[in-house]
Structure formats: C-alpha cells, structure tokens
Enzyme design. Structure first.
Site, mmCIF file in Angstrom:
data_model
loop_
_atom_site.group_PDB
_atom_site.id
_atom_site.type_symbol
_atom_site.label_atom_id
_atom_site.label_comp_id
_atom_site.label_asym_id
_atom_site.label_seq_id
_atom_site.Cartn_x
_atom_site.Cartn_y
_atom_site.Cartn_z
ATOM 1 N N HIS A 43 0.860 -1.188 0.000
ATOM 2 C CA HIS A 43 0.000 0.000 0.000
ATOM 3 C C HIS A 43 0.891 1.232 0.000
ATOM 4 O O HIS A 43 1.611 1.491 0.968
ATOM 5 C CB HIS A 43 -0.899 -0.010 1.240
ATOM 6 N N GLU A 70 -2.091 -1.357 -3.579
ATOM 7 C CA GLU A 70 -3.193 -0.685 -2.902
ATOM 8 C C GLU A 70 -2.889 0.806 -2.879
ATOM 9 O O GLU A 70 -1.774 1.212 -2.538
ATOM 10 C CB GLU A 70 -3.352 -1.223 -1.476
ATOM 11 N N HIS A 191 -7.982 -8.255 5.799
ATOM 12 C CA HIS A 191 -7.837 -7.258 6.866
ATOM 13 C C HIS A 191 -8.314 -7.828 8.200
ATOM 14 O O HIS A 191 -9.496 -7.985 8.440
ATOM 15 C CB HIS A 191 -8.501 -5.915 6.539
#
Length: 239
Positions: A43, A70, A191
């Site tokens: 990310h 991400e 997550h």
C-alpha cells in the site's frame, strides 16, 4: 486453488519505525514467494508512512508472482500505477492514520470519482478492485462503476467480540460473496485475518484470494517467514 497474497506493509512499518534500512520488505516478499505465496501486496500511502516509492519499484523488478498495489484514487497514484504497472490495483480510502482496515470506500458518496479512476486504470490494461464493506448496496455500486473485482473488508468479523456478533459479521460476508459472484466480480478478502479467523471461511469457494499481512509477519518474528507462510498456506488449502 485459492490464492494467498502477503501484504509486506508490516515489514516496511517496522523499518520506518526504527528509521533504519532493515527489515527490508523486498527481502520479505522474496522469501514469502519461496514459501508459496501467490502474490505480493503493498500500500503506497500518500504520506509514504510505510512503503516507499523505491520499495514499489524494486518489488516490480524482483518478484516473480503478482504485484497488487493498494492506493488512493488520486491523480498522483494513478500516474504511479500506470508507470509501475502492477498486475492489479486495489483502490482504498486514504486517511492520515493507520485505519485502512476500519475505513471502506463509500461508493454512494464517491461514485463518480471512483468510476473515473477505475476507467483510467482499466483503459491501460490493469484490472482494478475496490476495498469495500460487505454490504449489498456497495457491491451493486461496485458492479455499476465497472470494476473488475472487490476486496471485501473482513475487519468487522475479525474484531467482533462474542459468538453472535461474529456470526452476524460472517453472515454478511457470505451474503456479500454470493452477490459478488452473481455479478461476476473477482472476489478478494482480507484485513484482520489470522491463523484462527481464516478457518471460518471453510467452504466459501467463491473467494479467489486472501490478502494477509500482519498475522503472517507477526508469526514470522517467532518462527521465520518460511514457516509462517507455509502454515497459512496449509490452512487456506484446507478451506
């Protein structure tokens, strides 16, 4: 076979916290590939709090599996994605704190801007997924904006306390997965997933990939990344 993607952000987080050059997320990604992951996730935040631009470009050059980027739906990030060309982009809401697991894209509020970003990335041959809550309306809107897939946020399920709350959260995920499959969307989840919560997904064959970072890296501190990845790989293969 259901894929396992490792998120190497926790490795970069440790490095940035110590203000050193180690641990190296690229080395972590390569070791995880040897152990059997099917893709590497990172990310790139706008404030570069963990993964740095150099990390992303080195990952692109070195890993042999899929690279999943991400990022926020901003013009800067779109430019980076089109330059680096990951195998897939997952659009995330951007925040100034580490709350990515708690905050989802809101396609009711940001429908137009997300649709434009999805189109810009897809027109350059890169598939796009959207990080959303397991809610029917959000999934239908994801389909309407033309995304290739969704990344269903499992944080609420993983953090739920009590049997009833966890069952309710899991039921929402199951319903979301079934709906997404009907709409022919690629389905990723993640997550908060760990070596215990992953077992609740047994039989949910529509999920094509699990994205897991913190649990594997935390386990790797104790037993090494090879064993940590292989243990999670075995759990996913048994689903």
């Amino acid at each position: 076979m259901t894929a396992l993607f490792i998120n190497v952000d926790p490795v970069a987080m440790l490095r940035q916290a110590s203000q050193e050059t180690t641990p190296d997320p690229i080395a972590g990604a390569l070791l995880a590939e040897i152990a059997g992951v099917d893709g590497v996730v990172c990310h790139l935040h706008e404030d570069r709090r963990h993964i740095q631009d150099r990390d992303l470009r080195l990952l692109r050059k070195t890993i042999q599996t899929q690279l999943i980027l991400e990022m926020a739906a901003t013009s800067e990030m779109v430019g980076i994605a089109l330059d680096v060309r990951p195998e897939r982009v997952t659009l995330f809401p951007e925040s100034d704190t580490d709350t990515a697991g708690k905050v989802n894209l809101d396609l009711i509020v940001h429908n137009k801007s997300i649709a434009e970003t999805v189109g810009a990335i897809q027109s350059n041959g890169i598939p796009v997924s959207l990080f959303i809550a397991p809610e029917p309306e959000q999934i239908k809107l994801a389909h309407q904006v033309g995304t290739d897939g969704i990344h269903i946020n499992t944080y609420t399920f993983c953090s739920a306390t009590g049997v009833n709350k966890r069952r309710q959260a899991m039921a929402k995920i199951v319903d979301a997965v079934k709906l997404a499959r009907k709409l022919k969307l690629t389905i990723f989840t993640g997550h908060g997933l760990d070596y215990t919560t992953i077992k609740a997904f047994k039989g949910l064959s529509e999920v094509e990939a699990y994205s897991i970072g913190h649990a594997i890296i935390s386990r790797a501190v104790l037993v090494g990344i090879d064993r940590a990845v292989r243990e999670m790989r075995a759990l996913i293969d048994a689903l």
